[in-house]
Write an enzyme that holds these catalytic residues in place. Structure first.
Site, PDB file in Angstrom:
ATOM      1  N   LYS A  67       0.606  95.543  70.398  1.00  0.00           N
ATOM      2  CA  LYS A  67       1.892  96.264  70.486  1.00  0.00           C
ATOM      3  C   LYS A  67       2.362  96.633  69.098  1.00  0.00           C
ATOM      4  O   LYS A  67       2.297  95.824  68.176  1.00  0.00           O
ATOM      5  CB  LYS A  67       2.928  95.324  71.140  1.00  0.00           C
ATOM      6  CG  LYS A  67       4.257  95.974  71.406  1.00  0.00           C
ATOM      7  CD  LYS A  67       4.272  96.742  72.709  1.00  0.00           C
ATOM      8  CE  LYS A  67       5.500  97.641  72.831  1.00  0.00           C
ATOM      9  NZ  LYS A  67       5.362  98.905  72.073  1.00  0.00           N
ATOM     10  N   LYS A  91       5.320  89.075  64.749  1.00  0.00           N
ATOM     11  CA  LYS A  91       6.640  89.332  65.337  1.00  0.00           C
ATOM     12  C   LYS A  91       6.627  89.032  66.837  1.00  0.00           C
ATOM     13  O   LYS A  91       7.500  88.357  67.354  1.00  0.00           O
ATOM     14  CB  LYS A  91       6.970  90.814  65.112  1.00  0.00           C
ATOM     15  CG  LYS A  91       8.414  91.151  65.069  1.00  0.00           C
ATOM     16  CD  LYS A  91       8.621  92.655  64.886  1.00  0.00           C
ATOM     17  CE  LYS A  91       8.158  93.176  63.535  1.00  0.00           C
ATOM     18  NZ  LYS A  91       8.529  94.606  63.324  1.00  0.00           N
ATOM     19  N   LYS A 103      -0.573  98.722  64.833  1.00  0.00           N
ATOM     20  CA  LYS A 103       0.280  99.749  64.200  1.00  0.00           C
ATOM     21  C   LYS A 103      -0.548 101.007  64.034  1.00  0.00           C
ATOM     22  O   LYS A 103      -1.762 100.949  63.858  1.00  0.00           O
ATOM     23  CB  LYS A 103       0.751  99.275  62.829  1.00  0.00           C
ATOM     24  CG  LYS A 103       1.978 100.002  62.355  1.00  0.00           C
ATOM     25  CD  LYS A 103       3.194  99.426  63.046  1.00  0.00           C
ATOM     26  CE  LYS A 103       4.490  99.821  62.433  1.00  0.00           C
ATOM     27  NZ  LYS A 103       5.533  98.876  62.833  1.00  0.00           N
ATOM     28  N   THR A 187      16.672  97.337  67.817  1.00  0.00           N
ATOM     29  CA  THR A 187      16.374  96.699  66.523  1.00  0.00           C
ATOM     30  C   THR A 187      17.689  96.357  65.821  1.00  0.00           C
ATOM     31  O   THR A 187      17.887  95.233  65.344  1.00  0.00           O
ATOM     32  CB  THR A 187      15.547  97.644  65.623  1.00  0.00           C
ATOM     33  OG1 THR A 187      14.448  98.144  66.375  1.00  0.00           O
ATOM     34  CG2 THR A 187      15.029  96.914  64.394  1.00  0.00           C
ATOM     35  N   ASN A 218      16.958 105.465  62.001  1.00  0.00           N
ATOM     36  CA  ASN A 218      17.394 104.932  63.287  1.00  0.00           C
ATOM     37  C   ASN A 218      17.966 103.523  63.140  1.00  0.00           C
ATOM     38  O   ASN A 218      19.055 103.228  63.613  1.00  0.00           O
ATOM     39  CB  ASN A 218      16.229 104.947  64.284  1.00  0.00           C
ATOM     40  CG  ASN A 218      16.607 104.270  65.596  1.00  0.00           C
ATOM     41  OD1 ASN A 218      17.684 104.523  66.138  1.00  0.00           O
ATOM     42  ND2 ASN A 218      15.769 103.388  66.075  1.00  0.00           N
ATOM     43  N   SER A 348      11.345  96.812  73.496  1.00  0.00           N
ATOM     44  CA  SER A 348      10.131  97.478  73.994  1.00  0.00           C
ATOM     45  C   SER A 348       9.505  96.701  75.146  1.00  0.00           C
ATOM     46  O   SER A 348       9.027  97.273  76.123  1.00  0.00           O
ATOM     47  CB  SER A 348       9.099  97.595  72.869  1.00  0.00           C
ATOM     48  OG  SER A 348       9.391  98.690  72.042  1.00  0.00           O
TER      49      SER A 348
HETATM   50  N1  GLU Z   1       8.236  99.921  65.133  1.00  0.00           N
HETATM   51  C1  GLU Z   1       8.986  98.790  65.565  1.00  0.00           C
HETATM   52  C2  GLU Z   1       8.623  97.568  64.748  1.00  0.00           C
HETATM   53  O1  GLU Z   1       8.110  97.685  63.664  1.00  0.00           O
HETATM   54  C3  GLU Z   1       8.887  98.549  67.064  1.00  0.00           C
HETATM   55  C4  GLU Z   1       7.521  98.284  67.575  1.00  0.00           C
HETATM   56  C5  GLU Z   1       7.448  98.200  69.086  1.00  0.00           C
HETATM   57  O2  GLU Z   1       8.460  98.215  69.729  1.00  0.00           O
HETATM   58  O3  GLU Z   1       6.318  98.104  69.582  1.00  0.00           O
HETATM   59  O4  GLU Z   1       8.901  96.454  65.121  1.00  0.00           O
END
Ligand code: GLU
Length: 413
Positions: A67, A91, A103, A187, A218, A348
């Site tokens: 993810k 995370k 990513k 976030t 954002n 998410s």
């Molecule tokens: N881009 C966000 C992060 O760095 C969200 C990633 C997601 O929701 O998968 O945590």
């Protein structure tokens, strides 16, 4: 000057593993499972064709499907995407989600493309990685310079390839296209809950708390607005055009209006508001500093000037490893990114579950579930840090690594 953020990520991993006495897992946890580099052509509005390069790094699937977001930025590079993918695994593990980490990124300055070109690029990138993503394989989301609209193009392109709607292939979609109430602010909400919980233990009220926020994308903009509405004194904000400062607190609603109208913060003139540089913002005398822009914002060059009592990492990797040590020595508490900004991926997760089950939760429901998840993480990170006399960062890495290692032992040995 560029900083190797992957080195910082590995350094933090080492410290976390040491805290649980499991250093032998370093190589496994420092190495991504899969690295994909794609080059794909995009037709431009003037009839020309340009070749773009993108990456998708799958760091781990030990705890579930990978993810993590996709960013569009001119400085995207493979080392960076590897670090960001690694952070996603940590995370999701820390937040107790059934996910690994990944990513993606495309080397592009989206501000130089028309909306049509951006859509073509997104769809072409989706086709290039389509065999490597999927609701139970790897689930992208927005990141720097990508947004719900980008996700709408991805879900549409991917679903066309598969021949049926696949809403759970990405998260962070628009509300009208399988999205989740509150995902856009999740976030920022998570960062807010963390700050409120920490201030409560210090017996400090929002009106007595000054906050400086670096970055007005954002995450930074929504966070500034949420804190402003809660009565915090948001004394400084910034984007790539300028920083704005008011010792009595800025009117964030008005600053946002200005940004929406003109595309930048520069030129926002209100009584008591002064333009400041990025460096001045980072050096402000304030209670909370929230880096919400890019990696390495606080580094060995500028860390000595940081005077905030609390640094809350809304961005990914905003503090380099050398700077981190100096902040620790200076008694400045740092809430690490893998905890502080985990509200995004927690949101998410709710969206993904909702899509898989055909549900639709209310905003109130989402907020209370999110608060519950992130405060549980904060509590366990604080307890481990206290018991083991380590920083919140080392504690977060230790706990996240431990969960991955325990699953690894059950499945892949
Ligand atoms: N881009 C966000 C992060 O760095 C969200 C990633 C997601 O929701 O998968 O945590």
């Amino acid at each position: 000057m560029s900083f190797n953020v992957l080195n910082s990520a590995k350094h933090y991993l080492k410290q976390g593993l040491k805290a649980i006495g499991k250093e032998e897992f370093f190589e496994f946890l420092a190495t991504p499972e899969q690295v994909l580099e794609v080059n794909f052509p995009v037709k431009l509005d003037d009839g020309g064709v340009k070749l773009f390069k993108g990456f998708r790094v799958r760091h781990s699937t030990v705890l579930g499907p990978a993810k993590g977001g996709i960013r569009f930025h001119p400085n995207v590079n493979l080392e960076e995407v590897k670090a960001l993918a690694f952070w996603m695994s940590f995370k999701t593990s820390l937040a107790n989600l059934p996910y690994g980490g990944a990513k993606g990124g495309v080397i592009v300055n989206p501000k130089e493309l028309s909306i049509n070109e951006l859509q073509s690029l997104t769809r072409a990138f989706t086709r290039a990685i389509a065999n490597n993503i999927g609701p139970d394989i790897d689930v992208p989301a927005p990141d720097v310079y990508t947004n719900p609209e980008t996700m709408a193009w991805i879900v549409d392109e991917y679903s066309r390839i598969k021949g049926s709607w696949q809403p759970a292939v990405v998260t962070g979609k628009p509300l009208n296209l399988f999205g989740l109430q509150g995902r856009e602010i999740s976030t920022s909400l998570g960062v807010q809950y963390v700050i409120e919980a920490l201030l409560e233990t210090l017996n400090k009220k929002p009106s007595q708390t000054s906050v400086a926020i670096q970055g007005f994308g954002n995450v930074g903009a929504n966070h500034a607005l949420l804190l402003f509405k809660k009565g915090f004194k948001v004394v400084a904000i910034s984007d790539s055009s300028t920083g704005l400062f008011n010792a009595n607190g800025l009117n964030i609603e008005k600053a946002l209006q200005h940004k929406k109208q003109t595309g930048k913060l520069k030129g926002f003139s209100q009584q008591g508001v002064k333009e400041i540089s990025n460096q001045e913002l980072l050096s402000l005398e304030c209670d909370v500093l929230v880096p919400a822009a890019l990696e390495a914002a606080i580094n060995e060059k500028n860390v000595a000037s940081v005077k905030a009592k609390l640094v809350v990492e809304a961005a990914n990797g905003p503090v380099t490893m050398n700077a981190d040590e100096i902040l620790f020595d200076n008694n400045i508490t740092v809430v690490p990114d893998i905890l502080a900004n985990s509200g995004g991926v927690i949101g998410s997760y709710f969206e993904w579950v909702q899509n898989k089950q055909g549900l639709a939760w209310s905003l109130e429901n989402v907020k209370s579930m999110l608060k519950d998840y992130i405060l549980k993480s904060l509590n366990k990170v604080q307890s481990f840090a206290k018991e083991n006399n380590v920083s919140l960062r080392t504690s977060a890495y230790a706990l996240a690594a431990d969960r991955i290692i325990n699953a690894l032992k059950l499945t892949r040995y």
